[in-house]
Design an enzyme around this catalytic site. Structure first.
Site, mmCIF file in Angstrom:
data_model
loop_
_atom_site.group_PDB
_atom_site.id
_atom_site.type_symbol
_atom_site.label_atom_id
_atom_site.label_comp_id
_atom_site.label_asym_id
_atom_site.label_seq_id
_atom_site.Cartn_x
_atom_site.Cartn_y
_atom_site.Cartn_z
ATOM 1 C CB CYS A 92 -2.060 -1.558 6.664
ATOM 2 S SG CYS A 92 -4.027 -2.866 6.030
ATOM 3 N NE ARG A 126 -6.150 -9.729 2.884
ATOM 4 C CZ ARG A 126 -6.156 -9.439 4.577
ATOM 5 N NH1 ARG A 126 -7.298 -9.687 5.413
ATOM 6 N NH2 ARG A 126 -5.358 -8.544 4.405
ATOM 7 C CG HIS A 191 0.713 -2.669 2.650
ATOM 8 N ND1 HIS A 191 1.287 -2.661 4.543
ATOM 9 C CD2 HIS A 191 -0.362 -3.077 3.272
ATOM 10 C CE1 HIS A 191 0.634 -3.345 4.929
ATOM 11 N NE2 HIS A 191 -0.379 -3.572 4.527
#
Ligand code: GLN
Length: 234
Positions: A92, A126, A191
């Protein structure tokens, strides 16, 4: 005894969503095979030195500002490391800094170190949720993880995606790509942390670093963790 040297880059700043679990995975999967592992934590102001694997985790825009400035001091060295085929894994925010730049929503453009032919521009929403990726990097397998980013990453030239999005958004929510690879530099938005749930990919990185295919392990628990996320958005 075979030994692998791992550099954990800027863990005090880039270590969001348990990304240091990737280091633990590489360490344990080596030690379970009798491979010695040295892990060097590299913080702001430290020299880096040659390693077999370089890992950089994710983080918020604020932490990326400090790390981006520091990485510029090591750009030439890390480019040489890339070109001698050392292994890199960026997650990320760390992934974004392995490209040419990251333009956050507010503030200055953050220069990356261009190990990947990629660039990132913050979008206005997001991307948050589970991700499933189809990849042919490892025996026609899937990769799973959790994404939380506003950055939209676009890859070019000889930099290729890790795979194709099945569930989730990945690089930019438009071109169905997730992650990036050039030489032995890998970046991903996954993640979770990423490697514990994707043991074959972890072993692929170890193989690239060692130059030999590691003995298989009993991955029944890891496979259950992988399947717990597979093809599920939330
Ligand atoms: N700050 C970057 C973004 O929002 C990276 C976030 C992260 O590492 N999870 O895209």
């Amino acid at each position: 005894m075979t030994k692998i040297k791992i550099a954990h880059l800027y863990p005090k700043l880039l270590n969001i969503y348990g990304d240091s679990g990737n280091i633990l995975t590489l360490k344990k999967r080596c030690e379970w095979r009798g491979i010695e592992v040295d892990i060097d934590e590299i913080n702001i102001g430290d020299n880096i030195g040659e390693h077999d694997i370089y890992f950089i985790g994710g983080g918020q825009d604020t932490q990326q500002i400090e790390v981006a400035a520091e990485l510029q001091k090591h750009k030439e060295f890390l480019t040489k490391e890339r070109d001698r085929m050392a292994v890199f894994l960026g997650i990320c925010g760390g992934y974004q800094l392995l490209g040419h730049y990251y333009q956050p929503c507010n503030g200055e453009k953050l220069l990356g170190i261009s190990l990947l032919d990629a660039y990132t521009i913050a979008g206005n929403k997001r991307f948050i949720g589970n991700v499933t990726v189809k990849t042919d990097l490892i025996e026609n397998e899937t990769l799973v993880g959790f994404e939380n980013h506003s950055g939209l990453t676009y890859i070019n030239g000889s930099t290729e995606p890790l795979g194709t999005i099945v569930i989730g958004n990945g690089n930019n929510g438009q071109d169905k790509t997730e992650g990036a690879r050039f030489k032995n530099v890998f970046g991903t938005y996954l993640h979770g942390s990423f490697l514990p749930k994707n043991p074959k990919f972890a072993d692929y990185l170890i193989e690239l670093a060692l130059g030999i295919k590691p003995e298989p392990l009993d991955d029944s628990i890891e496979d259950l963790a992988h399947k717990s996320l597979l093809n599920k958005a939330y």
